[in-house]
Design an enzyme around this catalytic site. Sequence first.
Site, PDB file in Angstrom:
ATOM      1  N   SER A  40       4.323  16.689  22.329  1.00 52.19           N
ATOM      2  CA  SER A  40       5.619  17.680  22.553  1.00 52.19           C
ATOM      3  C   SER A  40       6.147  17.968  21.258  1.00 52.19           C
ATOM      4  CB  SER A  40       6.369  16.525  23.252  1.00 52.19           C
ATOM      5  OG  SER A  40       6.692  15.086  22.413  1.00 52.19           O
ATOM      6  N   GLU A  75      -8.137  16.855  16.426  1.00 55.17           N
ATOM      7  CA  GLU A  75      -6.896  16.862  15.263  1.00 55.17           C
ATOM      8  C   GLU A  75      -7.485  16.330  14.226  1.00 55.17           C
ATOM      9  OE1 GLU A  75      -3.188  15.796  18.553  1.00 55.17           O
ATOM     10  OE2 GLU A  75      -4.351  14.184  17.525  1.00 55.17           O
ATOM     11  N   LYS A 103      -2.453   8.265  15.905  1.00 55.18           N
ATOM     12  CA  LYS A 103      -2.602   9.606  16.812  1.00 55.18           C
ATOM     13  C   LYS A 103      -3.400   9.572  17.889  1.00 55.18           C
ATOM     14  CE  LYS A 103      -2.431  13.535  14.559  1.00 55.18           C
ATOM     15  NZ  LYS A 103      -1.490  13.927  15.561  1.00 55.18           N
ATOM     16  N   GLY A 104      -3.207  10.251  18.821  1.00 58.40           N
ATOM     17  CA  GLY A 104      -4.076  10.230  19.915  1.00 58.40           C
ATOM     18  C   GLY A 104      -3.516  10.040  21.263  1.00 58.40           C
ATOM     19  N   ASP A 160       1.414  18.792  12.513  1.00 57.82           N
ATOM     20  CA  ASP A 160       1.065  17.771  13.838  1.00 57.82           C
ATOM     21  C   ASP A 160       2.105  16.603  13.724  1.00 57.82           C
ATOM     22  OD1 ASP A 160       0.209  17.158  16.366  1.00 57.82           O
ATOM     23  OD2 ASP A 160      -1.903  16.622  15.430  1.00 57.82           O
ATOM     24  N   GLY A 161       2.151  16.133  15.080  1.00 58.76           N
ATOM     25  CA  GLY A 161       3.028  14.993  15.114  1.00 58.76           C
ATOM     26  C   GLY A 161       2.298  13.772  15.267  1.00 58.76           C
TER      27      GLY A 161
END
Length: 228
Positions: free
Chosen positions: A34, A107, A98-99, A85-86
């Site tokens: 998001s 990523e 992450k993931g 990236d977040g």
Amino acid sequence: MNQDQLKRAVAEAAAAYIAPKLESDTIVGVGTGSTANLFIDCLAELKGKFDGTVASSEASAERLKAHGIPVYDLNAVDDVLVYVDGADETDAHLALIKGGGAALTREKIVAAVAQEFVCIADESKWVPVLGNFPLPVEVIPMARSHVARELVKLGGDPVYRQGVVTDNGNAILDVHNLQIRTPIALEEQINNIVGVVTNGLFAARNADVLLLGGANGVETIRAGEGRK
């Protein structure tokens, strides 16, 4: 500001951060999720100031193309200047989990290639110790049960993410109840389990810069420096 506003603020900050670095041949790596989606929308305003992008998921690639931003196969580019990236969690060393969007392998590949990794997150993602967010592990489907048993030996409680198939055709195990005090070591240990593609610890290759959105605006935190 609410969480959506914080995400928008860090996405805008990331676009402002990379804008002076862009040149006609620049390739920008773009993440998934998001917050990354909001960054893609901001990146569209810089269209024409750089060559194109590489994307960490099919969903991000489609969103970039919808804005008219070129998307290249990573094998077709020589260099990625910056990857944005977040994260689901970050610690003070800018090691990440992450993931949550199941795009961790791609990523991690783009992050490995990029000269600079810029993480964008709201303050709720900042934690003293990683592991409250379940750690995603991408696994070859036939190895799912074997990998789960090995993860239990490491003290985790793996749960199969039902109905999710990664862009690489694999399964996801979400590992609960971990307190990750040595993320680099655990990242390597999990990756050494036969059948694991990779896991969602971004510690061996952590973020270089974290743009963290909070009540007082967006903080710029660099690896090794901590919060001011």
